[in-house]
Every structure is written in structure tokens, then in C-alpha cells.
Motif scaffolding. Structure first.
Motif, PDB file in Angstrom:
ATOM      1  N   GLU A 135       0.828  -1.216   0.000  1.00 15.76           N
ATOM      2  CA  GLU A 135       0.000   0.000   0.000  1.00 15.76           C
ATOM      3  C   GLU A 135       0.859   1.261   0.000  1.00 15.76           C
ATOM      4  O   GLU A 135       0.409   2.331  -0.397  1.00 15.76           O
ATOM      5  CB  GLU A 135      -0.931  -0.005   1.222  1.00 15.76           C
ATOM      6  N   GLU A 136       2.104   1.137   0.481  1.00 13.49           N
ATOM      7  CA  GLU A 136       2.961   2.319   0.641  1.00 13.49           C
ATOM      8  C   GLU A 136       3.936   2.522  -0.521  1.00 13.49           C
ATOM      9  O   GLU A 136       4.663   3.506  -0.543  1.00 13.49           O
ATOM     10  CB  GLU A 136       3.774   2.179   1.933  1.00 13.49           C
ATOM     11  N   ILE A 137       3.987   1.569  -1.448  1.00 11.23           N
ATOM     12  CA  ILE A 137       4.989   1.686  -2.519  1.00 11.23           C
ATOM     13  C   ILE A 137       4.717   2.909  -3.398  1.00 11.23           C
ATOM     14  O   ILE A 137       3.589   3.160  -3.805  1.00 11.23           O
ATOM     15  CB  ILE A 137       5.043   0.376  -3.351  1.00 11.23           C
ATOM     16  N   ASN A 138       5.775   3.663  -3.615  1.00  8.48           N
ATOM     17  CA  ASN A 138       5.697   4.836  -4.493  1.00  8.48           C
ATOM     18  C   ASN A 138       7.061   5.036  -5.153  1.00  8.48           C
ATOM     19  O   ASN A 138       7.900   4.132  -5.088  1.00  8.48           O
ATOM     20  CB  ASN A 138       5.261   6.079  -3.698  1.00  8.48           C
ATOM     21  N   LYS A 139       7.290   6.183  -5.759  1.00  9.59           N
ATOM     22  CA  LYS A 139       8.548   6.357  -6.497  1.00  9.59           C
ATOM     23  C   LYS A 139       9.782   6.340  -5.575  1.00  9.59           C
ATOM     24  O   LYS A 139      10.873   6.031  -6.023  1.00  9.59           O
ATOM     25  CB  LYS A 139       8.508   7.622  -7.350  1.00  9.59           C
ATOM     26  N   ASP A 140       9.607   6.669  -4.308  1.00  8.91           N
ATOM     27  CA  ASP A 140      10.745   6.677  -3.385  1.00  8.91           C
ATOM     28  C   ASP A 140      10.882   5.377  -2.589  1.00  8.91           C
ATOM     29  O   ASP A 140      11.972   5.015  -2.171  1.00  8.91           O
ATOM     30  CB  ASP A 140      10.597   7.847  -2.386  1.00  8.91           C
ATOM     31  N   PHE A 141       9.765   4.709  -2.351  1.00  4.47           N
ATOM     32  CA  PHE A 141       9.795   3.503  -1.525  1.00  4.47           C
ATOM     33  C   PHE A 141       9.405   2.300  -2.394  1.00  4.47           C
ATOM     34  O   PHE A 141       8.270   2.202  -2.862  1.00  4.47           O
ATOM     35  CB  PHE A 141       8.821   3.664  -0.342  1.00  4.47           C
ATOM     36  N   LYS A 142      10.374   1.409  -2.597  1.00  2.38           N
ATOM     37  CA  LYS A 142      10.157   0.281  -3.526  1.00  2.38           C
ATOM     38  C   LYS A 142       9.718  -1.003  -2.818  1.00  2.38           C
ATOM     39  O   LYS A 142       9.533  -2.023  -3.466  1.00  2.38           O
ATOM     40  CB  LYS A 142      11.451  -0.021  -4.295  1.00  2.38           C
ATOM     41  N   GLY A 143       9.631  -0.934  -1.497  1.00  5.32           N
ATOM     42  CA  GLY A 143       9.250  -2.133  -0.758  1.00  5.32           C
ATOM     43  C   GLY A 143      10.334  -2.548   0.224  1.00  5.32           C
ATOM     44  O   GLY A 143      11.232  -1.758   0.537  1.00  5.32           O
ATOM     45  N   ILE A 144      10.235  -3.785   0.694  1.00  5.94           N
ATOM     46  CA  ILE A 144      11.176  -4.244   1.731  1.00  5.94           C
ATOM     47  C   ILE A 144      11.775  -5.607   1.364  1.00  5.94           C
ATOM     48  O   ILE A 144      11.263  -6.308   0.514  1.00  5.94           O
ATOM     49  CB  ILE A 144      10.476  -4.374   3.109  1.00  5.94           C
ATOM     50  N   GLU A 145      12.862  -5.904   2.038  1.00  3.58           N
ATOM     51  CA  GLU A 145      13.367  -7.278   2.083  1.00  3.58           C
ATOM     52  C   GLU A 145      13.113  -7.745   3.506  1.00  3.58           C
ATOM     53  O   GLU A 145      13.367  -7.012   4.466  1.00  3.58           O
ATOM     54  CB  GLU A 145      14.869  -7.329   1.774  1.00  3.58           C
ATOM     55  N   LEU A 146      12.591  -8.947   3.618  1.00  6.89           N
ATOM     56  CA  LEU A 146      12.187  -9.460   4.935  1.00  6.89           C
ATOM     57  C   LEU A 146      12.799 -10.836   5.153  1.00  6.89           C
ATOM     58  O   LEU A 146      12.828 -11.657   4.238  1.00  6.89           O
ATOM     59  CB  LEU A 146      10.657  -9.546   4.950  1.00  6.89           C
ATOM     60  N   SER A 147      13.275 -11.068   6.352  1.00  4.55           N
ATOM     61  CA  SER A 147      13.770 -12.408   6.670  1.00  4.55           C
ATOM     62  C   SER A 147      13.587 -12.670   8.159  1.00  4.55           C
ATOM     63  O   SER A 147      13.795 -11.780   8.985  1.00  4.55           O
ATOM     64  CB  SER A 147      15.252 -12.520   6.299  1.00  4.55           C
ATOM     65  N   VAL A 148      13.173 -13.872   8.472  1.00  2.00           N
ATOM     66  CA  VAL A 148      13.002 -14.253   9.876  1.00  2.00           C
ATOM     67  C   VAL A 148      13.915 -15.438  10.155  1.00  2.00           C
ATOM     68  O   VAL A 148      13.850 -16.453   9.459  1.00  2.00           O
ATOM     69  CB  VAL A 148      11.539 -14.642  10.179  1.00  2.00           C
ATOM     70  N   ILE A 149      14.774 -15.264  11.133  1.00  2.00           N
ATOM     71  CA  ILE A 149      15.666 -16.357  11.536  1.00  2.00           C
ATOM     72  C   ILE A 149      15.089 -16.929  12.815  1.00  2.00           C
ATOM     73  O   ILE A 149      14.906 -16.186  13.787  1.00  2.00           O
ATOM     74  CB  ILE A 149      17.105 -15.854  11.826  1.00  2.00           C
ATOM     75  N   TYR A 150      14.790 -18.196  12.784  1.00  2.00           N
ATOM     76  CA  TYR A 150      14.121 -18.786  13.934  1.00  2.00           C
ATOM     77  C   TYR A 150      14.845 -20.062  14.345  1.00  2.00           C
ATOM     78  O   TYR A 150      15.078 -20.927  13.493  1.00  2.00           O
ATOM     79  CB  TYR A 150      12.667 -19.106  13.571  1.00  2.00           C
ATOM     80  N   PRO A 151      15.228 -20.172  15.605  1.00  2.00           N
ATOM     81  CA  PRO A 151      15.968 -21.381  16.002  1.00  2.00           C
ATOM     82  C   PRO A 151      15.091 -22.626  15.891  1.00  2.00           C
ATOM     83  O   PRO A 151      13.922 -22.604  16.276  1.00  2.00           O
ATOM     84  CB  PRO A 151      16.359 -21.108  17.449  1.00  2.00           C
ATOM     85  N   GLU A 152      15.670 -23.681  15.334  1.00  3.68           N
ATOM     86  CA  GLU A 152      14.942 -24.949  15.221  1.00  3.68           C
ATOM     87  C   GLU A 152      15.022 -25.673  16.559  1.00  3.68           C
ATOM     88  O   GLU A 152      16.074 -25.739  17.166  1.00  3.68           O
ATOM     89  CB  GLU A 152      15.599 -25.821  14.143  1.00  3.68           C
ATOM     90  N   ASN A 153      13.885 -26.179  17.000  1.00  2.00           N
ATOM     91  CA  ASN A 153      13.874 -26.906  18.271  1.00  2.00           C
ATOM     92  C   ASN A 153      13.643 -28.402  18.056  1.00  2.00           C
ATOM     93  O   ASN A 153      13.041 -29.075  18.869  1.00  2.00           O
ATOM     94  CB  ASN A 153      12.770 -26.351  19.173  1.00  2.00           C
ATOM     95  N   LYS A 154      14.163 -28.884  16.890  1.00  2.00           N
ATOM     96  CA  LYS A 154      13.921 -30.292  16.555  1.00  2.00           C
ATOM     97  C   LYS A 154      14.487 -31.237  17.614  1.00  2.00           C
ATOM     98  O   LYS A 154      13.904 -32.269  17.898  1.00  2.00           O
ATOM     99  CB  LYS A 154      14.562 -30.615  15.198  1.00  2.00           C
TER     100      LYS A 154
END
Lengths: 138, 210
Positions: A54-73
Motif C-alpha cells: 500500500e505504501e509503494i511509491n517512487k521513493d519507496f520500492k518495498g522491503i526485504e524481509l527475513s526471519v531467523i528462527y531457532p529450530e527446536n527439533k
């Protein structure tokens, strides 16, 4: 210059889902890379993508997102229950969420042991890649 | 008394699902994974017609596409569904990417605007789905956060999921990596373009949806 802003989970804990997303997105829109202690709820991650679009415009192209989550296997049932209880009582503080503006962060790659953050070096104008590494928190 | 009440509820729910013949089957995934190619393959096989346009340019599908009353059969089994092809979900959209495909700046900006709306619609439509096929590009990193967020959102909504690793006809494809990334899900590798392994895909669909 690259700015990383650490957000302790306590800073978003009392906020509503909309409030959390707004806070994180506002920081990313200031061209800062957000390092959030813990993670958003799964539905909130989806809402974050929606809000970003909803916020993307000529100055803001979006985000890179990453979630690091410890595995509890390898954790036994008792440990898993303990982690589950802590998450219910205190929120999901495990792991790390990285949110970077797409104009600064080109790509975030992750495998079970490490994450790689590829940044766009805009200062020298030659578009070279810089690679930063961070070990997986556990 | 409680037992009679429980039996009534169970019977009611069973009948409710029996009557729901046309489930909504969504195709979700990142851009250019091959969702529309798979939708076309499904529609060609069972309806004898295409569903949408396919190109190499990301965000070709920018609106939700629905094909109603698709019936598929395998042996004695049969399922009917409304097929919902969704725009690719992304966290960033830059109109300049479209310029590389020879598009004018004005058209590229329009396309970017439509693409952002498409992503929003695709996420909104998650709540309407009865089952979802998540289409991933098997030549790319399966640990991408978009993939994980889509699957996490489906899990949170208790929606049955079938994961498809597409483009197995390409040498760069790594199905084992896709399978390793999502060990708790049913994963099948296909080439929607060439029809490789498509029978196994239909079998898997029956297992997840039927």
C-alpha cells in the motif's frame, strides 16, 4: 552509511498488530535496517507485506524481509512445552526478524546456519554488492 | 444427552461438507514460479481451454483469475473446485525492473501499481480458500521469506496445503532442497510447462483436497 536499528521485543509487545506493523515499516521507510528481537505473528507477516504494498511509491520500492528462527527439533517434549509456555506468556522473543528497505537491501539469503545480507552500495554509484554475514541466533 | 448432541453436531458438519461440492482451490506463490502455467495445464487437461496469459516478465497476473467448476478424476475418485489463480506475492516491486523488458516508463509504472494491488488482493483472498497449492520455482531458494510467510499464513488458518516445486525440467532445479525446506508438507515436483510428473501432482491433490 548503513544504519541498523535494533528493536527489543518489549518495544512492540504492548502494541496492536497494526501498531507493530506501522512502527517497523516507518523505520524501514527511513532507510534503516530493522533488527527485531523475536518475530511477528504469521498473520502479521502477511499484513506487513500488504501494508508495504500500500505504501509503494517512487521513493519507496518495498522491503526485504527475513526471519531467523531457532529450530527446536532436538528439544525434548518438556523443553518444547517450556518454550511454548514462554511464548504464550511473554510473546515470541526467539529468533530475529530483519526488515530492510529494498533500496538499501538487495537480497537476504539464509540457510540453517547463517544469513547473508546483500546491500546495494548507492554511495559510490556503481551498484556493487556488499555482503554482510551474521550467525544464526539460537 | 451430551452424546446425542455430539452426534447431531458431527452429522451436521459431515453433511455441511458433503454439500460443499465446489471448494475454492487457490494457486499461491512468488512471481514467475509458474502458477498460471499450472492453472493453464489444469484447465487444458480437464476443460480443454487456457486460463491466463503467461510471459517471462514478473507480475504478468495482476488480478485474481477464477475458473469455475473444474472437475478432475482419478480412478473412482473425483473432485470439483473453483480454481483461483492469484498474483505472485512479493515484498518489493520496482517499476524499473519492467523497463528491462523494453516497456515504456509510463506502462512500467502502471504495471507496478497494478502489481501492488494484485499482491494485496492475493493476501486478502487467503481467507476465502478451502485448499491451496503453493507453487515454488524449484530452481530458486525455497527458504525465501515470501514462501515461508505464505505457508505460515495458510497453516495459521488451518488451510490444507500442497507444495509444488515447478520447473523440474530445468537442470538448475533442486527438488531435494524444496522437500528439505518443508518436511512437514506434501511436496511434489513438476514441470507445468512440459507436463512432467503431472499425474503425481493430481494424485497428491486428491490426497490433500479429496
Amino acid at each position: 552509511m548503513l544504519t541498523l536499528q535494533f528493536i527489543p521485543y518489549g518495544e512492540i509487545e504492548s502494541l496492536s498488530s497494526v501498531g507493530r506493523i506501522r512502527k517497523l515499516l516507518n523505520i524501514a521507510k527511513e532507510n534503516k535496517i530493522v533488527l527485531l528481537e523475536g518475530r511477528l505473528r504469521k498473520e502479521e507477516e502477511g499484513e506487513l507485506i500488504k501494508a508495504t504494498m500500500e505504501e509503494i511509491n517512487k521513493d519507496f520500492k518495498g522491503i526485504e524481509l527475513s526471519v531467523i528462527y531457532p529450530e527446536n527439533k532436538k528439544a525434548d517434549v518438556f523443553k518444547k512445552m517450556k518454550i511454548g509456555l514462554i511464548n504464550v506468556l511473554l510473546g515470541d522473543r526467539q529468533g530475529l526478524t530483519i526488515i530492510g528497505p529494498a533500496s538499501v537491501v538487495r537480497e537476504i539469503k539464509k540457510d540453517p546456519d547463517k544469513i547473508q545480507l546483500f546491500t546495494e552500495d548507492n554511495n559510490n554509484g556503481n551498484g556493487t554488492k556488499r555482503k554482510r554475514r551474521r550467525k544464526n541466533p539460537s | 444427552m451430551v452424546t446425542i448432541f455430539e452426534k447431531f453436531i458431527k452429522k451436521f458438519l459431515k453433511n455441511l461438507f458433503k454439500k460443499k461440492k465446489h471448494i475454492k482451490l487457490g494457486l499461491y506463490g512468488p512471481p514467475n514460479a509458474g502458477k498460471t502455467t499450472l492453472a493453464n495445464k489444469l484447465c487444458e487437461d480437464w476443460l480443454g481451454e487456457d486460463m491466463g496469459k503467461v510471459t517471462n516478465m514478473p507480475h504478468e497476473t495482476r488480478e485474481i483469475q477464477i475458473k469455475e467448476q473444474v472437475h478432475i478424476k482419478s480412478g473412482n475418485k473425483e473432485i470439483s473446485f473453483n480454481l483461483v489463480d492469484t498474483p505472485g506475492i512479493a515484498t518489493k516491486i520496482d517499476y524499473e525492473e519492467f523497463l528491462k523488458f523494453g516497456m515504456s516508463e509510463k506502462k512500467a509504472k502502471e504495471r507496478a501499481k497494478e502489481a501492488t494491488k494484485g499482491v494485496i488482493d492475493a493476501i486478502k483472498w487467503l481467507d476465502n480458500m478451502d485448499a491451496v497449492v503453493v507453487v515454488l520455482d524449484a530452481t530458486k531458494d525455497p527458504y525465501s521469506q515470501v514462501n515461508i510467510t505464505i505457508i505460515g499464513n495458510l497453516q495459521a488458518r488451518n488451510i490444507p496445503v500442497l507444495i509444488v516445486g515447478n520447473k523440474i525440467d530445468l537442470k538448475k532445479s533442486k527438488m531435494k532442497k524444496v522437500e528439505a525446506a518443508f518436511p512437514q508438507y506434501h511436496v511434489v515436483g513438476i514441470s507445468a510447462k512440459n507436463g512432467n510428473n503431472i499425474d503425481e501432482f493430481y494424485e497428491s491433490l486428491f490426497k490433500v483436497v479429496g
